[in-house]
Design a protein around this motif. Structure first.
Motif, PDB file in Angstrom:
ATOM      1  N   CYS A 110      45.141   4.252  73.893  1.00  0.00           N
ATOM      2  CA  CYS A 110      46.616   3.665  74.545  1.00  0.00           C
ATOM      3  C   CYS A 110      46.391   4.921  74.764  1.00  0.00           C
ATOM      4  O   CYS A 110      46.415   6.533  74.189  1.00  0.00           O
ATOM      5  N   ASP A 111      47.309   4.824  76.115  1.00  0.00           N
ATOM      6  CA  ASP A 111      48.336   6.350  76.833  1.00  0.00           C
ATOM      7  C   ASP A 111      49.497   6.261  76.292  1.00  0.00           C
ATOM      8  O   ASP A 111      50.153   5.266  76.543  1.00  0.00           O
ATOM      9  N   ARG A 112      50.041   7.328  76.591  1.00  0.00           N
ATOM     10  CA  ARG A 112      51.497   7.571  76.476  1.00  0.00           C
ATOM     11  C   ARG A 112      52.003   8.916  77.854  1.00  0.00           C
ATOM     12  O   ARG A 112      50.799   9.804  77.682  1.00  0.00           O
ATOM     13  N   ASP A 113      53.012   8.375  78.073  1.00  0.00           N
ATOM     14  CA  ASP A 113      53.264   9.394  79.142  1.00  0.00           C
ATOM     15  C   ASP A 113      55.505   9.349  78.325  1.00  0.00           C
ATOM     16  O   ASP A 113      55.586   8.140  78.838  1.00  0.00           O
ATOM     17  N   ASN A 114      55.957  10.264  77.842  1.00  0.00           N
ATOM     18  CA  ASN A 114      56.843  10.209  77.857  1.00  0.00           C
ATOM     19  C   ASN A 114      57.673  10.446  78.769  1.00  0.00           C
ATOM     20  O   ASN A 114      59.527  10.775  78.845  1.00  0.00           O
ATOM     21  N   ALA A 115      57.087  11.176  79.722  1.00  0.00           N
ATOM     22  CA  ALA A 115      58.179  10.943  81.153  1.00  0.00           C
ATOM     23  C   ALA A 115      58.325   9.756  82.128  1.00  0.00           C
ATOM     24  O   ALA A 115      59.295   9.884  82.702  1.00  0.00           O
ATOM     25  N   ALA A 116      58.633   8.170  81.567  1.00  0.00           N
ATOM     26  CA  ALA A 116      57.981   7.375  81.691  1.00  0.00           C
ATOM     27  C   ALA A 116      59.562   6.477  81.211  1.00  0.00           C
ATOM     28  O   ALA A 116      60.021   5.579  81.637  1.00  0.00           O
ATOM     29  N   LEU A 117      60.240   7.371  80.119  1.00  0.00           N
ATOM     30  CA  LEU A 117      61.220   6.985  79.982  1.00  0.00           C
ATOM     31  C   LEU A 117      62.000   6.594  80.391  1.00  0.00           C
ATOM     32  O   LEU A 117      62.784   7.504  81.583  1.00  0.00           O
ATOM     33  N   ALA A 118      63.046   6.077  80.758  1.00  0.00           N
ATOM     34  CA  ALA A 118      63.779   5.289  82.170  1.00  0.00           C
ATOM     35  C   ALA A 118      65.919   5.775  80.840  1.00  0.00           C
ATOM     36  O   ALA A 118      65.850   5.694  79.840  1.00  0.00           O
ATOM     37  N   ARG A 119      66.429   6.371  82.364  1.00  0.00           N
ATOM     38  CA  ARG A 119      68.072   6.956  81.679  1.00  0.00           C
ATOM     39  C   ARG A 119      69.030   5.720  82.548  1.00  0.00           C
ATOM     40  O   ARG A 119      68.771   6.230  83.744  1.00  0.00           O
ATOM     41  N   MET A 120      69.849   5.992  82.159  1.00  0.00           N
ATOM     42  CA  MET A 120      71.111   4.871  82.426  1.00  0.00           C
ATOM     43  C   MET A 120      72.363   5.228  81.925  1.00  0.00           C
ATOM     44  O   MET A 120      72.263   5.678  80.040  1.00  0.00           O
ATOM     45  N   ARG A 121      73.666   5.317  82.503  1.00  0.00           N
ATOM     46  CA  ARG A 121      74.548   5.065  81.989  1.00  0.00           C
ATOM     47  C   ARG A 121      74.961   3.590  81.683  1.00  0.00           C
ATOM     48  O   ARG A 121      75.130   2.854  82.462  1.00  0.00           O
ATOM     49  N   VAL A 122      75.135   3.596  80.448  1.00  0.00           N
ATOM     50  CA  VAL A 122      75.957   2.685  79.852  1.00  0.00           C
ATOM     51  C   VAL A 122      77.535   2.329  79.418  1.00  0.00           C
ATOM     52  O   VAL A 122      77.290   2.683  78.265  1.00  0.00           O
ATOM     53  N   PRO A 123      78.589   1.696  80.151  1.00  0.00           N
ATOM     54  CA  PRO A 123      79.274   1.984  79.146  1.00  0.00           C
ATOM     55  C   PRO A 123      79.760   0.927  78.077  1.00  0.00           C
ATOM     56  O   PRO A 123      79.131  -0.642  77.707  1.00  0.00           O
ATOM     57  N   PRO A 124      80.598   1.335  76.737  1.00  0.00           N
ATOM     58  CA  PRO A 124      80.755   0.824  75.694  1.00  0.00           C
ATOM     59  C   PRO A 124      80.805  -0.702  75.724  1.00  0.00           C
ATOM     60  O   PRO A 124      81.594  -0.568  77.106  1.00  0.00           O
ATOM     61  N   GLY A 125      80.466  -1.713  75.538  1.00  0.00           N
ATOM     62  CA  GLY A 125      80.482  -3.172  75.611  1.00  0.00           C
ATOM     63  C   GLY A 125      80.133  -3.757  76.645  1.00  0.00           C
ATOM     64  O   GLY A 125      79.587  -5.040  76.936  1.00  0.00           O
ATOM     65  N   ASN A 126      79.276  -3.355  77.718  1.00  0.00           N
ATOM     66  CA  ASN A 126      78.524  -4.038  78.203  1.00  0.00           C
ATOM     67  C   ASN A 126      77.192  -4.500  78.479  1.00  0.00           C
ATOM     68  O   ASN A 126      75.914  -3.799  77.897  1.00  0.00           O
ATOM     69  N   PRO A 127      77.177  -5.536  79.044  1.00  0.00           N
ATOM     70  CA  PRO A 127      75.670  -5.753  78.600  1.00  0.00           C
ATOM     71  C   PRO A 127      74.733  -5.183  79.800  1.00  0.00           C
ATOM     72  O   PRO A 127      74.613  -5.115  80.878  1.00  0.00           O
ATOM     73  N   VAL A 128      73.179  -5.386  79.276  1.00  0.00           N
ATOM     74  CA  VAL A 128      72.186  -5.302  79.799  1.00  0.00           C
ATOM     75  C   VAL A 128      71.123  -5.654  80.148  1.00  0.00           C
ATOM     76  O   VAL A 128      70.756  -6.617  79.264  1.00  0.00           O
ATOM     77  N   THR A 129      70.927  -6.082  80.885  1.00  0.00           N
ATOM     78  CA  THR A 129      69.890  -7.231  81.566  1.00  0.00           C
ATOM     79  C   THR A 129      68.164  -6.460  82.252  1.00  0.00           C
ATOM     80  O   THR A 129      68.096  -5.894  82.967  1.00  0.00           O
ATOM     81  N   VAL A 130      67.007  -7.405  81.220  1.00  0.00           N
ATOM     82  CA  VAL A 130      66.215  -6.519  81.219  1.00  0.00           C
ATOM     83  C   VAL A 130      65.432  -7.757  81.736  1.00  0.00           C
ATOM     84  O   VAL A 130      65.515  -8.758  81.754  1.00  0.00           O
TER      85      VAL A 130
END
Length: 159
Positions: A52-72
């Motif tokens: 296995c390889d780990r890349d902590n820089a790969a974590l994505a960040r995004m603003r999500v207001p409370p109660g809002n759905p996120v589509t993956v």
């Protein structure tokens, strides 16, 4: 008649041959209210989950207001294997919820999922996609779980 190739020419010929670059790692898309980000896997293993390889820089960040759905949305090579969605959130009342698997898919069942929390004011903190590998774990008799071979993560910035 056989032709003799000088050894120096042969060495030049071999020097031009090399292994192709490894394929690019699959990316997962996270979307909310018309905005989206993509993430590389922060953990990626071979299919047997032995290297296995780990890349902590790969974590994505995004603003999500409370109660809002996120589509993956996952790419075809991830959708062709078992995959799941894991979330962690805080309720509108401030109760911290432990990470929980909210959706699991068999191969070729789906390539997207919309995360909607139970309460209107609940605040997502993380959304993770886990692709299953071929290695299994058994915590109890009859309870077999596949180990994650890749994990993509969205770290939510709250308002």
């Amino acid at each position: 008649m056989h032709r003799i190739v000088p050894l120096a020419g042969f060495a030049v010929l071999l020097a031009g041959c090399s292994d192709p670059p490894p394929p690019a790692l699959p990316e997962v898309s996270f979307s909310v209210q018309g905005s989206s980000v993509t993430a590389r896997p922060f953990l990626h293993c071979d299919v047997m989950v032995t290297k296995c390889d780990r890349d902590n820089a790969a974590l994505a960040r995004m603003r999500v207001p409370p109660g809002n759905p996120v589509t993956v949305t996952v790419p075809p090579d991830v959708a062709a294997s078992p995959w799941s969605v894991v979330v962690q959130y805080r309720t509108a009342g401030g109760e911290q919820k432990d990470p929980q698997t909210i959706a699991t898919f068999v191969p070729d069942q789906s390539s997207s999922y919309t995360v909607a929390l139970p309460g209107a004011g609940d605040q997502l903190q993380t959304v993770e996609v886990k692709q299953a590998g071929a290695k299994q774990e058994s915590a109890a008799p009859g309870d077999i779980q596949l180990r994650a071979r890749a994990v993509w993560s969205l770290q939510v910035d709250s308002e």
